[in-house]
Design a protein around this motif. Structure first.
Motif, PDB file in Angstrom:
ATOM      1  N   LEU A 137       9.031   4.385  -2.063  1.00 36.25           N
ATOM      2  CA  LEU A 137       9.058   2.971  -2.400  1.00 36.25           C
ATOM      3  C   LEU A 137       9.551   2.777  -3.830  1.00 36.25           C
ATOM      4  CD1 LEU A 137       5.702   1.634  -0.986  1.00 36.25           C
ATOM      5  CD2 LEU A 137       7.932   0.662  -0.531  1.00 36.25           C
ATOM      6  N   PHE A 139       9.873  -0.541  -6.955  1.00 36.48           N
ATOM      7  CA  PHE A 139       9.427  -1.890  -7.313  1.00 36.48           C
ATOM      8  C   PHE A 139      10.117  -2.261  -8.625  1.00 36.48           C
ATOM      9  CE2 PHE A 139       5.609  -4.874  -7.988  1.00 36.48           C
ATOM     10  CZ  PHE A 139       6.124  -5.810  -7.115  1.00 36.48           C
ATOM     11  N   GLY A 258      -1.402  -8.770  -4.620  1.00 43.91           N
ATOM     12  CA  GLY A 258      -1.023  -8.924  -3.217  1.00 43.91           C
ATOM     13  C   GLY A 258       0.469  -8.799  -2.977  1.00 43.91           C
ATOM     14  N   THR A 260       2.453  -6.579  -4.578  1.00 38.68           N
ATOM     15  CA  THR A 260       2.982  -5.285  -4.967  1.00 38.68           C
ATOM     16  C   THR A 260       2.830  -4.274  -3.836  1.00 38.68           C
ATOM     17  OG1 THR A 260       0.919  -4.320  -5.711  1.00 38.68           O
ATOM     18  CG2 THR A 260       2.068  -5.733  -7.266  1.00 38.68           C
ATOM     19  N   PRO A 261       3.669  -3.248  -3.824  1.00 40.39           N
ATOM     20  CA  PRO A 261       3.546  -2.246  -2.773  1.00 40.39           C
ATOM     21  C   PRO A 261       2.740  -1.028  -3.204  1.00 40.39           C
ATOM     22  CG  PRO A 261       5.670  -2.021  -3.840  1.00 40.39           C
ATOM     23  CD  PRO A 261       4.906  -3.075  -4.602  1.00 40.39           C
ATOM     24  N   PHE A 262       1.811  -1.152  -4.128  1.00 39.34           N
ATOM     25  CA  PHE A 262       1.062   0.059  -4.519  1.00 39.34           C
ATOM     26  C   PHE A 262      -0.417  -0.161  -4.840  1.00 39.34           C
ATOM     27  CE2 PHE A 262       0.730  -0.356  -9.174  1.00 39.34           C
ATOM     28  CZ  PHE A 262       1.611  -1.380  -9.403  1.00 39.34           C
ATOM     29  N   THR A 263      -0.916  -1.384  -4.683  1.00 41.36           N
ATOM     30  CA  THR A 263      -2.331  -1.599  -4.981  1.00 41.36           C
ATOM     31  C   THR A 263      -3.180  -1.421  -3.725  1.00 41.36           C
ATOM     32  OG1 THR A 263      -2.010  -3.943  -4.576  1.00 41.36           O
ATOM     33  CG2 THR A 263      -1.922  -3.216  -6.853  1.00 41.36           C
TER      34      THR A 263
ATOM     35  N   MET B   1       4.603   6.769  -6.487  1.00 39.24           N
ATOM     36  CA  MET B   1       5.670   5.806  -6.753  1.00 39.24           C
ATOM     37  C   MET B   1       6.048   5.876  -8.230  1.00 39.24           C
ATOM     38  SD  MET B   1       5.426   1.878  -5.767  1.00 39.24           S
ATOM     39  CE  MET B   1       6.559   0.670  -6.364  1.00 39.24           C
ATOM     40  N   TYR B   6      -1.916   2.814  -9.898  1.00 40.92           N
ATOM     41  CA  TYR B   6      -3.016   1.864  -9.906  1.00 40.92           C
ATOM     42  C   TYR B   6      -4.301   2.620 -10.245  1.00 40.92           C
ATOM     43  CZ  TYR B   6      -5.461  -2.431  -8.641  1.00 40.92           C
ATOM     44  OH  TYR B   6      -6.232  -3.562  -8.672  1.00 40.92           O
ATOM     45  N   HIS B  32       3.887   6.678  -0.118  1.00 43.26           N
ATOM     46  CA  HIS B  32       3.586   7.076  -1.492  1.00 43.26           C
ATOM     47  C   HIS B  32       3.452   8.584  -1.683  1.00 43.26           C
ATOM     48  CE1 HIS B  32       3.342   3.178  -3.331  1.00 43.26           C
ATOM     49  NE2 HIS B  32       2.694   2.729  -2.281  1.00 43.26           N
ATOM     50  N   MET B  51      -2.390   3.640  -1.203  1.00 37.02           N
ATOM     51  CA  MET B  51      -2.600   2.198  -1.253  1.00 37.02           C
ATOM     52  C   MET B  51      -3.369   1.713  -0.029  1.00 37.02           C
ATOM     53  SD  MET B  51       1.101   0.619  -0.292  1.00 37.02           S
ATOM     54  CE  MET B  51       0.374  -0.962   0.038  1.00 37.02           C
ATOM     55  N   GLY B  72      -4.378  -4.809  -0.360  1.00 28.92           N
ATOM     56  CA  GLY B  72      -4.899  -4.945  -1.714  1.00 28.92           C
ATOM     57  C   GLY B  72      -4.391  -6.214  -2.359  1.00 28.92           C
ATOM     58  N   CYS B  73      -5.055  -7.326  -2.040  1.00 30.66           N
ATOM     59  CA  CYS B  73      -4.535  -8.627  -2.465  1.00 30.66           C
ATOM     60  C   CYS B  73      -5.700  -9.468  -2.973  1.00 30.66           C
ATOM     61  CB  CYS B  73      -3.866  -9.311  -1.283  1.00 30.66           C
ATOM     62  SG  CYS B  73      -3.421 -11.020  -1.551  1.00 30.66           S
TER      63      CYS B  73
END
Lengths: 297, 96
Positions: A137, A139, A258, A260-263, B1, B6, B32, B51, B72-73
């Motif tokens: 991925l 970003f 929300g 992002t592609p890594f949280t 990544m 995080y 990842h 993630m 994760g939002c």
């Protein structure tokens, strides 16, 4: 506007029974990207009903999923159209699809090809092998930039509503000029968290999004002080501004998790448990300081 | 990544290596690069990059992987929380 493509089996070029079958979502942009990257080839494209949502979000919700794939394979009569029994899926569809379930229920084996549609030609030409970079991925600054307009539109009503409320309350308790100042301070802090935080994401020190947002908010507090408060603000106001504005920015940058592609969910949960109380206390303290400055000598 | 990390030590990802048959699906689906394959077994080599999308667990044919999957939002979780406490009408949880 309609961003949906009717689900079903599509032919790109003039495919025959032994040509590959690729699978995508019925979000028009996903469909167009895949179709464009496959232009000039003969392949089948099986479009799943994801109600106009992109592959990744749909996989997260389960609409780009095992059930829909098995159903769509049956409904499109794929077994009569192709002689092989293999479907090629985007890697980001994997959170919704169980390859072994699909094989058991439909007889088709699943290959996860690439993350990006633009890598599909190389994948297909390279004997269906996924290079390391194709499953990585990214970003980038640009990828973050294009997300921000949507975030702005979604937050616009909230920012305007709270801004007007701040304007009125401060204008009544203090004076009209202070009201305008409060509106500017609030709007700037919110936009800093919403735009500057995400754009500067990799360069703001720390891992927590709220912390990164607070750092961006400190930059805005400094700028706003130089613009509006340098010779006029009391110590009370300065303290309030440097406490409350970073808290506001922190909240809005936290919301960017929300996008992002890594949280991870666990990470965001942990961060919210720590950050939300701190943000609340900082905001309240800021308001108390403003009031103290107004009513104390 | 590359360029993004995080929070550490939070991911719920677990791999039961005894059950693993070394098929490599987890390695294929992970966006990842959390897994590596060595000697016919998968291993978790970068848990902090996880993630929690759940792709590996869902695609593991022998159910050797566990992860508490979800999105994760923060705004999604806040509205979930408000809905649970009946402070907001139920509706979209996150992005549409």
């Amino acid at each position: 506007m309609n961003y949906m493509v009717p689900p079903g089996l599509y032919a790109i070029g003039n495919p025959a029974g032994n040509d590959p079958v690729l699978v995508t979502a019925n979000y028009k942009m996903s469909y167009d990207l895949v179709r464009r990257s496959l232009a000039g080839r003969n392949v089948w494209l099986l479009v799943l009903e994801t109600y106009g949502i992109n592959v990744w979000c749909a996989a997260g919700k389960g609409t780009f999923g095992t059930g829909e794939l098995v159903r769509r394979i049956a409904a499109s009569g794929l077994t009569q159209v192709v002689s092989h029994r293999r479907v090629i899926l985007p890697i980001l569809g994997a959170p919704g699809v169980s390859a072994s379930e699909v094989a058991r229920r439909s007889g088709f084996s699943v290959s996860y090809a690439t993350i990006r549609a633009e890598d599909l030609p190389e994948y297909l030409d390279g004997g269906m092998a996924t290079r390391a970079a194709m499953r990585e991925l990214t970003f980038t600054f640009y990828e973050r930039l294009v997300l921000i307009p949507v975030e702005l539109v979604l937050a616009l009503r909230q920012i305007a509503g709270i801004g007007l409320a701040a304007l009125l309350v401060v204008a009544v308790v203090g004076n009209p000029a202070a009201g305008i100042s409060a509106l500017c301070a609030w709007t700037g802090a919110a936009l800093t968290g919403l735009v500057l935080g995400p754009l500067l994401l990799p360069w703001l020190p720390g891992r927590s999004f709220a912390f990164k947002g607070a750092e961006a908010g400190l930059l805005w507090s400094g700028a706003f002080y130089l613009l509006a408060g340098k010779d006029v603000w009391s110590g009370w106001i300065i303290a309030a501004v440097f406490l409350a504005l970073p808290a506001i920015s922190a909240f809005y940058t936290l919301n960017f998790t929300g996008c992002t592609p890594f949280t991870s969910r666990s990470g965001v949960k942990k961060e919210m448990r720590l950050a939300l109380p701190v943000i609340g206390v900082a905001l309240l303290t800021g308001i108390v300081l403003l009031l103290a400055g107004r009513f104390l000598p | 990544m590359k360029g993004f990390r995080y929070l550490e030590n939070v991911a719920t990802l677990k791999l039961d290596q005894a059950a693993c048959i070394g098929c490599g699906r987890c390695f294929e689906v992970c966006p990842h690069q959390v897994f590596t394959l060595a000697g016919k077994k998968a291993s978790v080599s970068d848990r902090d990059a996880c993630m929690e999308c759940g792709a590996c667990a869902l695609n593991c044919p022998v159910k050797a992987i566990f992860v508490d999957a979800g999105v994760g939002c923060a705004s999604g979780m806040i509205s979930e929380w408000l809905q649970e406490r009946k402070l907001r009408a139920p509706g979209g949880s996150c992005c549409s």
